[in-house]
Structures are given as structure tokens and as C-alpha cells.
Scaffold this active site. Sequence first.
Site, PDB file in Angstrom:
ATOM      1  N   TYR A 259     -12.692   5.587  -8.368  1.00 37.96           N
ATOM      2  CA  TYR A 259     -13.433   6.828  -8.600  1.00 37.96           C
ATOM      3  C   TYR A 259     -13.314   7.320 -10.033  1.00 37.96           C
ATOM      4  CZ  TYR A 259     -13.745   7.182  -3.487  1.00 37.96           C
ATOM      5  OH  TYR A 259     -13.993   6.943  -2.159  1.00 37.96           O
TER       6      TYR A 259
ATOM      7  N   ASP B 113      -9.457   7.162   1.049  1.00 40.46           N
ATOM      8  CA  ASP B 113     -10.587   8.016   1.412  1.00 40.46           C
ATOM      9  C   ASP B 113     -11.119   7.606   2.789  1.00 40.46           C
ATOM     10  OD1 ASP B 113     -12.727   9.741   1.365  1.00 40.46           O
ATOM     11  OD2 ASP B 113     -13.613   8.972  -0.467  1.00 40.46           O
TER      12      ASP B 113
ATOM     13  N   ASP C 266     -10.028   9.383   6.816  1.00 39.78           N
ATOM     14  CA  ASP C 266     -11.079   9.921   7.691  1.00 39.78           C
ATOM     15  C   ASP C 266     -11.068   9.224   9.050  1.00 39.78           C
ATOM     16  OD1 ASP C 266     -11.942  11.797   5.914  1.00 39.78           O
ATOM     17  OD2 ASP C 266     -13.841  10.831   5.422  1.00 39.78           O
TER      18      ASP C 266
ATOM     19  N   LYS D 174      -5.564  -4.803  -0.823  1.00 37.78           N
ATOM     20  CA  LYS D 174      -6.427  -5.969  -0.608  1.00 37.78           C
ATOM     21  C   LYS D 174      -5.978  -7.050  -1.586  1.00 37.78           C
ATOM     22  CE  LYS D 174      -9.932  -7.857   1.612  1.00 37.78           C
ATOM     23  NZ  LYS D 174      -9.676  -8.450   2.938  1.00 37.78           N
TER      24      LYS D 174
ATOM     25  N   ASP E 117      -8.608  -4.233   5.642  1.00 39.03           N
ATOM     26  CA  ASP E 117      -9.437  -4.521   6.821  1.00 39.03           C
ATOM     27  C   ASP E 117      -8.565  -4.611   8.074  1.00 39.03           C
ATOM     28  OD1 ASP E 117      -8.346  -6.718   5.509  1.00 39.03           O
ATOM     29  OD2 ASP E 117     -10.024  -8.050   5.912  1.00 39.03           O
TER      30      ASP E 117
END
Length: 362
Positions: free
Chosen positions: A144, A251, A255, A195, A227
Amino acid sequence: MTQQNYRITLLPGDGIGPEIMAVAVDVLKLVGKQFDIQFEFQEALLGGAAIDATGEPLPAQTLERCRNSDAVLLAAIGGYKWDNLPRHQRPETGLLGLRAGLGLFANLRPAKILPQLVDASSLKREVVEGVDMMVVRELTGGIYFGEPRGIFATETGQKRGVNTMAYTEAEIDRIGRVAFETAQKRSGKLCSVDKSNVLEVSQLWRDRITALSKEYPDVELSHLYVDAAAMQLLRWPKQFDTIVTGNLFGDILSDAAAMLTGSIGMLPSASLGASGPGVFEPVHGSAPDIALQDKANPLAQVLSAAMMLRYGLDQPAAANKIEQAVMQVLEQGDRTGDIMSEGMNLLGCSAMGNALIQALEQ
């Protein structure tokens, strides 16, 4: 002795923000009297409300006021009204600017299944009952904020979008320490999510978190690819206690963890820096479709105020009192529309606030 006088900057924001903030302030005032804590509240503009008043989503005066506070309590920002503005003028840009301006690099997102609401989850009771986890998300680095970024024209005339996922050792170590210390306060289990099988930035992440673990021998460290972590969150979420991960993965996973609880309207969060005030806010959005209708659920805002007392002001006893009041109103069957179920008492935002005050006074 712990300080007992605090300057709190309130950012009511947009949509349902002012309604739920009013409830949280009433709760804080009462708990302040009960624990001999003095609050000096000052309001400031952020998001759409700031755009309408000043043309900017984060006015300089707001940032200065927040910097001069002991803690910042934020409600919610944004709404359809401002969706088509240029990116630098949108409400969300103000929120990113606030986090960067206060150096808030650590986001703490709890996901706890309250026993009264276990059937509100979309997953089976036996999967989610007893879930109690904390996601620690790095907040001011990663994709970001990385450079270069933008939409560029290639030699063939095509447009090419670029974002850069980058972390320095110092940024990883900083969030890693917060995560290990959070795990120490909980059950001593930390899962780092990356990852590293395909991303070099994640290889560095895993190397640094592993090296840091030597300083925290009382914390059991594990690693998962993002994942696999997403799958395990849905398959058996009770295996997790504290999760640490970068900005993008955090992020998404925070959620996902939030929705395990059945209502995003119940969850608080904390954003912390190395020093200076933290920002405490509900996970949910500004819900402009129900604004000014007295339908909003103020409980996440109230629980954010409790997180502010616990993590921002070192007042755990006052935080516990608020959390117990929330449990009590749920136990007696009080519900707002978003968590309503058959046989419960449907309350509006202000009535839920009154129920909380009654619970605190008992």
C-alpha cells in the site's frame, strides 16, 4: 501511579459515526467517574465531513490535534457521496494519512466469538465456538505504500499498473516485536503468515520473524503461507491465537477472521505506534444507508473505547468494566438489527446506549 487525566480526540466521521460515537462518549464519561479517570474530549474532522468543510480529507488541524492527544477514538468514514472524487481527496486517503502521520505501524484486530452470538456465524457452532484470536497487521509498509507505484504508459502505448511490495528488516522487526509481546499477553502462540515460497519480500519476512523468536522463548512460533492460512481460518479457526502478517495479507485475513464472529458490527480495533497516541476504531464502515435512523449498532465503538483504555491508556480495570457491560446487555437479550435473532429485544442505537449505562451502574 497510572496517569488519570487524558486528552482524547474524537473523530466521529461520517454516516453512523456521530451516533455511535455519542454512545461511546457517554460510556466513557460514566466509567471515568467510577474509576476516578478524567477525560478531556475534543472533536476534529476526518473523512467526508472534513472534505465537505475544508476540501481535504485530513486537515492539518486534525492531525495536529491528534498528535497532541493521549489517544484518538475514531468512528467511521466514507460513503457513496465521496466515492467519485480523485483518489487524493477521498475519505480513505485521510485515514491513510492519519496512520502515517501518527506513525501507526501496528494494527490489532481481535476476533472473538461471544457465546451469546455464536449462532450468528455462518460457520457451524462446533467450528467457531470458543474462537478468540488477535490479528496483528503491519500498517504503514508493504504494497500500500511501496514505491514505485502508479499507472504508466509502456513503449507499445498500453497502460501498465504497478505497485511495489517492500519491507525492510527494521519494519519487519518492529511489527514482529509487537506480535510476540501480544502473544505473551495471550496464550503464547504466534503464527506468522507470508508467501515466502514465491515472494522474496516474504522470504525476508520469514527470516526476520524466525530470528526474532530467539528473544521470545516462551512464545511458540509457527509459519503458514497466506493461502493455507485463509483455508485454515475457515476449516479450524480455534487453532489460532495471535497471527502476524504484512499489510495486504493482514487486510484480507483480518476481515475474514472478523466474519467468523457473525457480525462485523461487533468488532473493535487498535492501531499503535512506537510512541504517541494510538487510534481506536470499529472494524465496520460508515453504513450511510442507515445513518440518522437510530438503527446503528454502537457496540463495536464501545468496545473500541475499551481497547483504548486497555492498550492506549493502561486502564485495564475500566476496560474490563465496559466489556462486562457489553456481555451483560447481550446476555439479557438486547440486540440491534444487525445481530437480531428470534426472541430477542430489538433496540435502536440510543436505546442500546441506555442499556449499557444501566449495566454499568449496577
